[in-house]
Design an enzyme around this catalytic site. Structure first.
Site, PDB file in Angstrom:
ATOM      1  N   ASP A   9       0.774  -1.317  -0.152  1.00  0.00           N
ATOM      2  CA  ASP A   9      -0.030   0.103  -0.053  1.00  0.00           C
ATOM      3  C   ASP A   9       0.915   1.376  -0.025  1.00  0.00           C
ATOM      4  O   ASP A   9       2.157   1.166   0.344  1.00  0.00           O
ATOM      5  CB  ASP A   9      -0.883  -0.089   1.324  1.00  0.00           C
ATOM      6  CG  ASP A   9      -1.667   1.361   1.402  1.00  0.00           C
ATOM      7  OD1 ASP A   9      -2.290   1.635   0.536  1.00  0.00           O
ATOM      8  OD2 ASP A   9      -1.595   1.850   2.499  1.00  0.00           O
ATOM      9  N   ASP A  11      -0.457   5.200   0.911  1.00  0.00           N
ATOM     10  CA  ASP A  11      -0.754   6.050   1.968  1.00  0.00           C
ATOM     11  C   ASP A  11      -0.800   5.425   3.211  1.00  0.00           C
ATOM     12  O   ASP A  11      -1.545   4.610   3.568  1.00  0.00           O
ATOM     13  CB  ASP A  11      -1.919   6.827   1.614  1.00  0.00           C
ATOM     14  CG  ASP A  11      -2.071   7.820   0.494  1.00  0.00           C
ATOM     15  OD1 ASP A  11      -0.946   8.095   0.111  1.00  0.00           O
ATOM     16  OD2 ASP A  11      -2.918   7.870  -0.282  1.00  0.00           O
ATOM     17  N   LYS A 151      -8.635  -4.692  -3.217  1.00  0.00           N
ATOM     18  CA  LYS A 151      -7.309  -5.276  -3.374  1.00  0.00           C
ATOM     19  C   LYS A 151      -7.192  -6.812  -3.230  1.00  0.00           C
ATOM     20  O   LYS A 151      -6.140  -7.195  -3.951  1.00  0.00           O
ATOM     21  CB  LYS A 151      -6.647  -4.439  -2.261  1.00  0.00           C
ATOM     22  CG  LYS A 151      -6.328  -3.020  -2.653  1.00  0.00           C
ATOM     23  CD  LYS A 151      -5.423  -2.124  -1.691  1.00  0.00           C
ATOM     24  CE  LYS A 151      -5.279  -0.747  -1.354  1.00  0.00           C
ATOM     25  NZ  LYS A 151      -4.633  -0.162  -0.952  1.00  0.00           N
ATOM     26  N   ASP A 174      -2.228  -0.746   6.145  1.00  0.00           N
ATOM     27  CA  ASP A 174      -2.453  -0.067   7.238  1.00  0.00           C
ATOM     28  C   ASP A 174      -4.070   0.107   7.246  1.00  0.00           C
ATOM     29  O   ASP A 174      -4.577   0.443   8.657  1.00  0.00           O
ATOM     30  CB  ASP A 174      -1.886   1.351   7.332  1.00  0.00           C
ATOM     31  CG  ASP A 174      -2.559   2.274   6.305  1.00  0.00           C
ATOM     32  OD1 ASP A 174      -3.066   3.416   6.698  1.00  0.00           O
ATOM     33  OD2 ASP A 174      -2.389   2.025   4.974  1.00  0.00           O
ATOM     34  N   ASP A 178      -7.247  -2.261   3.008  1.00  0.00           N
ATOM     35  CA  ASP A 178      -6.072  -3.160   2.696  1.00  0.00           C
ATOM     36  C   ASP A 178      -6.556  -4.468   3.071  1.00  0.00           C
ATOM     37  O   ASP A 178      -5.787  -5.608   2.972  1.00  0.00           O
ATOM     38  CB  ASP A 178      -4.749  -2.657   3.423  1.00  0.00           C
ATOM     39  CG  ASP A 178      -4.409  -1.389   2.820  1.00  0.00           C
ATOM     40  OD1 ASP A 178      -4.377  -1.180   1.577  1.00  0.00           O
ATOM     41  OD2 ASP A 178      -3.926  -0.782   3.603  1.00  0.00           O
TER      42      ASP A 178
END
Length: 228
Positions: A9, A11, A151, A174, A178
């Site tokens: 990931d 951000d 994802k 995070d 995700d």
């Protein structure tokens, strides 16, 4: 070393924290170590494809999962993993008055991003849109996309395309967006991840964001991940 692919990931994972866009120097060095070890690195982000490809170029990454799994750019070719016209959805979302559009939306196709104007914006949009659409927060924006893609579905598609078992794919993230990829691969959650991300991951590292990503890479390179 069992890990063949590392999906990461952007951000909140490669950055200094979950409330900043500044990249972590520790994370950048860890990325290079993973690439130098022969691991194929894939950037997986909620951002639009054009933005993701630009960032990936500066990170030394070729392959990208964009728009929370709606688009995959692999070996120079872009694949669409969902379909539909989001224009009417966008009008309906904005008519609620609980969000304002992200400047990226003019460059996005399926996963639309919004800035919340009320604390209950996610719940309100879920009520309005119903089960046909996913509404979730990345911590940076609220995202709306067709149901059935995330994802995680993109990572599974990637595994099939590359002929790599999912257990030989590591992922680091995070946030709630995700969860899918952390669940289907050898998932690492950084230390300041959301509760949902930590629950989905196989490993929760101590360090936050970029430092946590570095710790995850160290575990991967030491052979402590991606075992069947």
């Amino acid at each position: 070393m069992a890990c063949k692919v590392l999906v990461v990931d952007l951000d909140g994972t490669l950055t200094l924290g979950r409330n900043t866009y500044e990249l972590s120097a520790e994370a950048l060095l860890a990325l290079r170590r993973a690439r130098d070890a022969g691991i194929r690195v894939v950037l997986a982000t909620a951002n639009g494809l054009d933005f993701a490809l630009t960032v990936a170029r500066y990170l030394g990454i070729r392959d990208v999962i964009a728009e929370n799994g709606c688009l995959v750019h692999l070996d120079g070719v872009t694949y669409e993993l969902c379909s539909g016209d989001m224009a009417e959805v966008d009008r309906l979302v904005l008519s609620t008055g609980v969000v304002k559009p992200s400047h990226q939306n003019k460059c996005r196709k399926y996963d639309l991003a919004y800035i919340p104007l009320r604390e209950d914006a996610v719940e309100r949009l879920r009520d309005v849109l119903g089960p046909g659409y996913v509404v979730e927060s990345s911590g940076y924006a609220i995202h709306v996309r067709p149901a059935g893609v995330d994802k995680g579905t993109a990572v599974k598609w990637l595994c099939q395309r590359l002929g790599v078992p999912c257990f030989q794919v590591a992922s680091v993230g995070d946030s709630d967006v995700d969860v899918g990829m952390l669940s289907v691969s050898w998932g690492f959650a950084v230390g300041n991840a959301t509760p949902a991300a930590k629950k989905a991951a196989k490993v929760v590292v101590d360090g936050p964001s970029g430092i946590g990503f570095k710790e995850a890479v160290e575990i991967i390179l030491s052979g402590g991940a991606c075992a069947p």
